[in-house]
Structures are given as C-alpha cells and as structure tokens.
Design an enzyme around this catalytic site. Structure first.
Site, PDB file in Angstrom:
ATOM      1  N   GLY C 147       0.802  -1.334   0.094  1.00 24.28           N
ATOM      2  CA  GLY C 147       0.050  -0.094   0.012  1.00 24.28           C
ATOM      3  C   GLY C 147       0.951   1.189  -0.127  1.00 24.28           C
ATOM      4  O   GLY C 147       2.019   1.137  -0.079  1.00 24.28           O
ATOM      5  N   CYS C 148       0.247   2.175  -0.030  1.00 20.88           N
ATOM      6  CA  CYS C 148       0.907   3.647  -0.066  1.00 20.88           C
ATOM      7  C   CYS C 148       1.520   4.196   1.117  1.00 20.88           C
ATOM      8  O   CYS C 148       2.612   4.069   1.124  1.00 20.88           O
ATOM      9  CB  CYS C 148      -0.086   4.826  -0.639  1.00 20.88           C
ATOM     10  SG  CYS C 148      -1.618   4.942   0.694  1.00 20.88           S
TER      11      CYS C 148
END
Lengths: 344, 344, 344, 344
Positions: C147-148
């Site tokens: 994920g980010c």
C-alpha cells in the site's frame, strides 16, 4: 431583539446565515430546521461551530412559530407553501431560493420547470437587491433574495445600462464562481481530487440565472435585454468574479462612464468602486457583504469591461438576506455586516 | 477607548492586528507604522482593507506617542530598543517578536544570534500565554507574546506534562503550518507555483521555536524537557496542526488523561477540547482565536497523541496579543475575539 | 508484448495503472473491467483519457481470459477468489489491495475483519516491495503489492532498522497524504469546499496500514517492531510524506547512519537519497515511481528523523505494481517508469 | 540524434523544455545555459530533476556551438542577436519569446517598446502554429513559437473565423491562466498566500498578446480583426481556458459550425474537439501538448461560445516548440509528445 429562524440551516447558505446572524447585535437565532439532520446539533454537522451554534435542528413548523423573520434556504420549489404560511402568520419571509425571483411565470416554467401555486402571493414579493431597488423593499414581508451570479453581474453593469451608456444588446457575462456555489451536496465535479487544479465552464449559455439577470437589466434599461451568460467553476471555496462586456454607445467617453458609476454608487456601504488601474479580486471581499467593481474601457474596440467581485455566500446569499432584513426592520443597513475582509 | 498603535503594520502579523483591532469595541487604532511603506495607506498595501483601514503608515515615534498600548510586529532584534522607550513612557508594550520570549539569554544567543541589551528590561517581561500563565500577565507592561508553533505544541501537551502523565523526555512535536507563517516576504519556497501541491518539512530539528517550546514545557514539568521539533510547510494560507507524541507513564489510563485535560481547560474560552473520536482540523479554527485539541491514546505502544489546531495569524500571533491586551487592561478576555469560524 | 488486464479499472489505482501501462513499451492493455461502469468507455469516466484509453470496460472474466498479467485494484476482500482463478490459469496476478499483504491471518482478521479463504494460496503470495525483498519476487505469480503508507514509511526507515542503528521500539510514523489516497468515492471529507484549506489527522493510531508497516519493519529488524502511526489528510491531490522518528542506538553516529543509507540504496533506480541539508518534498516526485528520502539527526535528543516522499498513486500503487511486473517478466525494472517529475 | 540546446534553461519554459526533450527519443540535450545560474546544475535549481537533468548550466555560446537546434526561452528583446548568430551558423533557432512573432514592427514597438534590429532576419521567421500554418513551417530555420494565450484563443476560433461563420468584429476573448504563466520570478501577486483563494483579471484590454491574437485571426479571416482580450490569473499552476465569444453570421446554423470544426481539425493529433454537451477543462490536458475545444451556441442571442483548454507550459510553450522542431526536422509531429494527461 429580532427573533430569526432559518429553514434549511444545514445547507451552505443556511449555515452561513447562522454564522452571520450569531454575530448580529439585534438578532437572536430562535430556531433552525433541517430535513436531513433533524434532531442533531448544527455544530455536529459543522464542527467549526462548536461552542457557538450548538442549537438542535428542529422542523419548519417550530421555526415559523418561534420567529419574527424566517429565512428559507431551500432547493427551488419548496418555498412557496412555506411563504404562504409565514405571510398568513404575519411573519417576514426572506427566501434565498428562486421561487419568488422571476416576475414572469413563463420564465419560471421554462428555466425551473415549476409553476406559481398562488399568483397573489407572488404579487406581494419584492425582488430585493438593495442597491438597485431599495425603496421597493421597505415595508415588504415577502422578500425574494437574489442569487449569487444574479447579484454580481447586474451590480457591475447597472450604472452603464441604466444610464444608456452601453448597447443593451450583445452583453456578455463571463462569470467564475467558487465551489461553495455548488452547495454541500456531493458530486464528482466537486470531489477534491477532480476540482483541485481544474477549471472549466459549465451550463454554457443555459444557466438558470440567465433570465434573472436579464430581468434586472431590463428593468434598468427600460427595455428588454438579452445576455450571453457563461459560468465557470473555480478551484476556490468562495467568491464570484463577473467579467461583463458591453458595447459603448457612440460618443460616450470613458470619463462619462466612470462618473456614472461614481454617482450611482456614491452612498452605497457595500459597493467599493475601485480606482482606475485596480482590478476586482474575490480575495479582497471574502467573508464580507462587499461587492468590488473595477471599470475598464477598451478604446480600441469601444467595449466596456466591468468586473465585479463578491463572496457568493455573503453578498451573493446570506449577507444580502441580512441586509434585506435590516431594511425591512428599519435597522441601519450595515448592522451585523460591517466586516473587514481578511487580507490573507 | 484604548488607543492602540501598531509598529510594523504592513507585515502579516501587523496587518492581522489592524483587522482585528478595527473590530474591537474598546479600541481605537491611533497610529500605525511601517518602514517599507511609510507615507502610504495601509489599504494601498492591502486592498482588501479599502474603506476600513485607510490610515497612513507613519513612523515608530508617532505610534509610541499616540498610543496607550504599542504592538510590535517586527523582525527579531528590533524590539528591544522600542520596548525600552515604551516602558519609559509608561506605555504597555506587546511584542509579537521573539526578543523577550526566552528567559535564558544563552538560548537567545544560540538560536537567534543576538544579545540582551538591557537585562533589567528583560526582567520586567512576562511570557504571555494566558491559558498557562494568566496570573503572571496581569499588571505587566512588557508582554512577550508567544510565537505560533510555540503556542500550539504547549497547549496540546500542557495538562499531560504538568500532571506528570507522560515522560518528559522523548517528546516529538510534528507541526504543519500554513504559508502565512513565512510572512509577506517573497521567496521561491512560497512562490505559488512551487508551493501549490507541495508539502515538505523544513528546518528539521533546528527551528528557532524549539527552545521556546522547551522553556514552556520545562516550566510545566518542573524539570528540564527536551523535544524533537519538526515543522512542515502546508500549501494552505493559515493554520497550524501540531501532532505531539509522548510516552505515557506506567499505570496512567486513557481516562485519567482525558480527565486531566478536561479539568485543565474547563474554564478556557478559547480552548475547545474535542470529544473522543474527533480530530482537530485547522479549517475549524480559521480566522479565530480558538485552539482545538483532540486526544488520542495508542494503547498498543503506550503513546499519547495530542493534536492541536490553531490559526497561526490569530491565536498564534495577533489574536493572542489582543487577548493579552485584554488581560492587561482588565477587559473580559474574549472582548473583540468572539469570532465564529466559517465552516467553509 | 505482455498482455495486461486491469480489474477495477475505473477506481483511481486502476485508472492510473491504465495511464502508465499505455506508455509501457512492452505492454499492451488487453482488457479492463469495472463493476460500476461496465459497458462504458474508460475515457467516458475519465475525459482526460479521450483519444488514448477509449477501450470499453468489460467484466472480470474477459480480463482474465485475455491477459498474461492481471492487475486487481479492488476493495479488500474481493481479490482472493480472483487470484485463485488467475493462478489456476497460470496467469500472473498482481493485487493492489490488501488481501495478500499480511502474513499473519490474525492481523487480517483484526484489522480488516476478513479471513483467508485458501491458506495454500496465501503461501504462494510474495509481499512485493522490490527495494527490500527483490529476490523473493522473481519467479512468483501471486504478487501482493504494498500500500501507499506502507511503502513510504519502511523505505524511510529500512537501512536504520535493518542495520540496528535505531531502537526498534518507540518508532513514530507521522504521515501526510494527498486526497487521491481516499479514492474516487465521494465523501464529505473530500468535498472540495471542506478539504480546501483544511488539514487534520485521521484514524489516529488505528489505521489499517499499521500492521503492514510493522510486518515489514519486523522482518528488517529480525524481531517484533511496534510503531505509532498517525496519518493526516493533505489538501493536495497526490503525494505522501512520512516523517519517521526513531531513537538512535547509543554510540551510533550521524555519519554511520548516512553511510548505511547510501550503501543500502546505492543501486536503486527509484530511490533518491537526498544530500544533507535537503528535504524530501511530494512535489519533487509527483507522477513518478520515485521515492525521495532525506535524513536528519537531532543530536540534542538522539533522534533520527527520516523523511520519505512518494506519489501515492505511482510508487504507492500503480507504479510499484508495474515495477513488480517488470521483475516478474524479467524486464529492466525501470521499463515504462523512467519518468522525470515536473518541477511545477 | 538531434542535438538540442536550451538558452534560458532555468526559467519555467526552459525547464519544461528540458523535461520534455529528455524524454524525446530522437533528441539529446547537448547543452543548456542560464544567466542567473551559470555553473550550477539544472537539478540544483529544480530538485525534482535530480538524477535526470543534472547537466551544468553554461553560457549561450556553448549552447549554440554544441547544438543543431537552439531553443531560446528569454525575456523579450534578447532573442534577436542570438537568432542572427544561429542562422549564420546554419542552426535551427526556435524562439519561445515574442521577438519574431509580430509581422508588423509597429505592433512590436507599440506593445513591447522594441525595434527590429535586422528586418531581413525577421523576413526569414515563420509564425509557427502548426495547426494553422503547418506548410509554412517546413524547411524554415527561424521559428517564432507562439505564446500561451495566443495559441488557445486562435485555436478556439479558427474554423469559425476562417469559414466566415462569425462576424470578425466584436470578438471577446476572456482567458484564465494558471500561475506558471507569470514565470519563476517572484512577485506579490504570485506569493502563495496572496494568490491562494484569489482570482482576478489583469492587464484588462491591454495585454501584449492582443496584437498577436489579432494577427492570427486577421490572417484567417482575410481581413483585419480586432478583439477585446481580458486575461485572468487562476490559483492553479498550469492551464489556460479561453472562453471566446463571437456573433454568428445570419443564417449560419449550429450544425454548420460543428461541421466546420470537425473538418478543420479532423487530422490534428493534438486537438480534441469535444462532443456536444462536454466542456473543455484545463485539468484534462495538463502536462500534455493537447488543446481541447468545446463548442456552444447561444441560440437566444446568436452567439458562438468556443472554449479551448491547453497547458500553457506545453502546448502554450515548450510542447509546441518541440512540435515545431519535429516538423522542421521531418519527424512525425507527435514524437516525444504522445502523453496521456493524468486524470487526477
């Protein structure tokens, strides 16, 4: 103290009314209502208001009952019945929606798709733009408060159109509005990631405010006026710039135009006619009821460029409504509205 | 009416002071000065102020002469001499700069590169954060108004540090400030096209506000406190969020922490301690003297996360200065500062 | 040419994948799907793509059938079944969601409320952050794309944690993300008028990315690591800054830390370790697969401040997925990703 | 490979040229120059470019020496001498400034206050807007690249003006530009805190791009055209919307206008004529050489509203310059410019 009630208090115009009325020295907010948030505190919907506007949203009936003046900030079509109730109970009704703005029912049908339920009620309404129609507002109980674009463009053009200094035909109104104009309702267009860094026109030459602007300009001109009106959506929260173009009548000088504006607006508290060389900017009027106007003459083409800037939530909605309330109740017009715009 | 003068009126803090003082019911602005714009109207520098603050910028001497209270919004190093003049003339002097904030001259030398011209003058100064040191402010004439970061971080941490609920060592202050904090002076960093869409830390662990925050926290803790302070620049105009991290002392519960904050701030007009589950947001305090605080406990790691939000130009500068003036002059603290933040 | 398919092409991550894959010299986009917009052209949903990505959104089955590699950009919980189908058909499956990221099913249950349908499938998955686990990615078919937030924080801390230069406990990750991280779905929080000028933390110390960051750091440290993670929402479209705080182990010098980072990242195409005195900025990596890292040592408190900046839609989602695809297919890692960030 | 040199590489147009040329498959950047930053790396001035454009800024002479094509991104008045040198050495010279754009020296004198040093040099120059004057560009060595406003407005109006579908008099061009148009130089107007949330016109009816737009439209019309041109400054980094108003000739239908535009632009790679009902938006063309055009007819007033959107730094400067280079060097026009705009 005037007891004020706000119907539709959780929409943007309603919430702004609450904020401004809270600080009004002659007003107490008696009640507010909201269909979507009935039973919740206004400050739950708008956390910024915590500690100030913690009153609970009730229903329309309570608002009407408890108030001397009822402000309605509702989607169009929903004000007519409420207005009738208020008038019957001898209350002052100030409508921020469009239901009572258009004199010609045909225009309302064409642009809004609605009808006038009670023509005698409409006959009592006044289109309440104080700088243009102040005398007609006094003593009225049913106040049609103008819209945002429909305030900025006429104020930019009024002295020229009324004075016959420009041709009434071929007028162009190129407006740019901040996103609060689109309201609190969610849409892809006003999703942050799609509006940030964006800019585009919308409803080109077919926006509902067109006939309302034309109605005002026609009254000023004394003859029918048709305009081309193109709104654009700015990636800012508040403010409208209307850049208005009109052909100058033969023989009319730049100086005559300036003089006409100075005369027209010389006693107006909320109009700032900027000196030559300055330009109107939305930032300079933010959070206030001011409308700044800058004048520019294109001598190469004989075109007047009149630019107005206002805060669509204040002079274009809630502030003007309070200005109208002040007139109706015989208060000095700037009561509660003497606000210095932040410079940054 | 208190006659107020503003030295350095055309910088951001000075200009914000003028705006707020204009609306203060017990104040008249007696004079303003500006080195860069002497002889020009304040509203020429800030067109937003046209019609409200058209007074002409004079020099410091005039300001001192005409005023009961002098606010100085000057670059550091320039207040000491002016303060001496004011005190000599028995005026109240409120310094928005850093010259009188640090008790320890060594800190001033190290972080600002300056010296204290007159130690006896510094002895008369009070570090004026009302919520923490109110009693010491009363009756004082030389007011050192805290800085922006140095207001938000201590307010977020005060009840926990004073109550011994967190370890005084290892505190992290991660702050994010809007661009007005950088002032009116031009720089590539605050050029619109470079800041828009940008976000970055700056002066990491070496910002001048570090010793001032430590001084306040040390007073509260009753022992020396060292923090790691990292400011960041937000692409917004106003507002500071300080996200503060501290290790909770063994045995201290979440409920104890909340209770300590509620007790500590229960009578404070300008502090809004948010309910559990809410988060502080700069938008909710914009243009006001409020400081919102939200509390969060990371039970997994035993860490308190206390977040404060304030408007760096108001509670972080001009508003707090007026709050201090109110205290000094015996006015209710919220006079002229009872402002509802706009919700949008 | 690699035939690539995108499932969930009309969400932000999916749409960004399409844009980047369109320009990838070794890829042709074989098919895209969307539940919400099936039957419509991608360029009807995203007018910016007109003339480039006019392909029609189909369904998942078509995408699987026509593609060598399937990228899934779906809400969590929806990838497991699709992954099974792809693996059965011997396709490469790259999941941008969270379904295969957590090794410990208990973590998945706790933070996402889901279960693992087929544990043998999870056993085939690799957590694919190339800079940290490159060798394990090669030859794999089931790729869990990080994920980010979970990319930025570990990259900022990896060399220090792996090298034992900081204490593995007490790490603070204070992250700030642009609004694309919240996706295309509408919410009041990401309504333009409410986010513009706003800034606030959210899901304080309880965001789902916490266990994923801890998993990565624990692998690097060789022992369990717990962090306090606080994300904030920035009023910008793209970019994440993660400001990470860790206590430096006794005796470790600033120079040792810098050297460790230089060694660790010396061959990495997408990591830019900034020189001393510079700070990472989201604007400098926008629209690229880069991750900028700046290092700062607070010698007063013995704290390492490591800051990373990345574009959450690229290195934090679609770009890293393509980087992983390149690894799996044996292409040079930067193929299709050699993008110069715009300076303004 | 074409060896390209950029003079004035550290201004915004120059820096954007470097970024785009870096990715151009047939170009190598041979040298760059900067007066302000001579001796420094381009990536020191623009940290975003680190690792890509680390070349050192030299002087003009080096650039001319090492390059086949020289792009000049200089303030007006500084290109003429440089052009002469380049032409003498048989290099291709592409001027992004205004020195060679106006055919009539009187216009240059009136609007720029300069003179033509060598009229024979001006006789060799071509005004290079490919979509309008493609054939005249081929084989030329002295290329006057159009400005930003002067690209958007003519592209919006060209088919209507050339086809005689609108009156050539009374045309209004209301343009709105992002702040990169004002360049890298600092000013109060583009200080973040003053532009954020602001919007205003500037140089109303007196902007230097007026005669250039008129020159193009006059060529298309075959007779003199005068316009009223009003630019506005948008609080965004990139993009120009030009909303153009022209009176439709009697008898001309909406369908005829649409057909004329479709015919005119049917083979143009960079023009996207939007379908009826869509509006041009700066966000949809950002970072690309595209120009989107939307057409709207106000049948109530007989007015054509043609709206164009382009990225002022690409199609309005650096991208169009590369498009021209491609034409001159016989490459496919879209080489290095086939860029998909990010949707968010």
């Amino acid at each position: 103290m005037i007891r004020a009630g706000i119907v539709g208090a959780t929409g943007y115009a309603g919430a702004e009314l609450c904020r401004l009325l809270y600080a009004h020295p002659e007003v107490e907010i008696a009640a507010v209502s909201s269909v979507s948030f009935e039973g919740q505190a206004l400050s739950d919907v708008y956390p910024a208001y915590r500690g100030f506007l913690d009153l609970i949203c009730g229903n329309q009936e309570e608002v009407v009952e408890k108030s001397d003046v009822i402000f309605a900030a509702l989607p169009h079509g929903l004000s007519q019945e409420l207005a009738a109730q208020c008038i019957e109970k001898n209350k002052v009704f100030i409508d921020l929606g469009a239901d009572f703005r258009l004199e010609n029912e045909e225009d309302y049908k064409e642009w809004y798709g609605g009808t006038y339920l009670d023509k005698s009620l409409h006959a009592q309404a006044v289109y309440a733009m104080p700088e243009l129609f102040r005398e007609q507002i006094k003593g009225k109980k049913l106040i049609a408060n103008p819209g945002c674009y429909t305030t900025g463009a006429p104020l930019a053009l009024a002295p020229a159109v009324k004075g016959g200094l420009v041709e009434p035909q071929g007028i162009i109104v190129d407006s740019k509005s901040g996103a609060t104009g689109a309201g609190r309702g969610l849409s892809q267009t006003t999703h942050f990631t799609e509006l940030d860094g964006a800019f585009h026109p919308y409803k080109v030459a077919c926006h509902r405010h067109t006939p309302e602007i034309e109605q005002t300009l026609s009254h000023l001109a004394g003859k029918p006026v048709r305009i081309t009106f193109v709104p654009h959506l700015l990636p800012v929260d508040r403010g409208i710039i209307s850049t208005c173009y009109a052909r100058i009548m033969p023989g009319v000088t730049k100086e005559q135009i300036r003089q006409a504006y100075e005369d027209f607006y010389k006693d107006e508290t909320f109009i700032r006619l900027l000196p030559d060389g300055k330009v109107a900017d939305i930032k300079a009027v933010k959070y206030t009821n001011l409308c700044d106007i800058s004048l520019h003459v294109d001598t190469r083409t004989g075109t007047l460029v009149a630019v107005s800037a206002l805060d669509n939530m204040v002079k274009g909605a809630a502030g003007q409504a309070i200005q109208n309330m002040n007139i109706v109740f015989g208060l000095p017009e700037e009561t509660g509205l003497k606000l210095v715009p932040p410079a940054f």
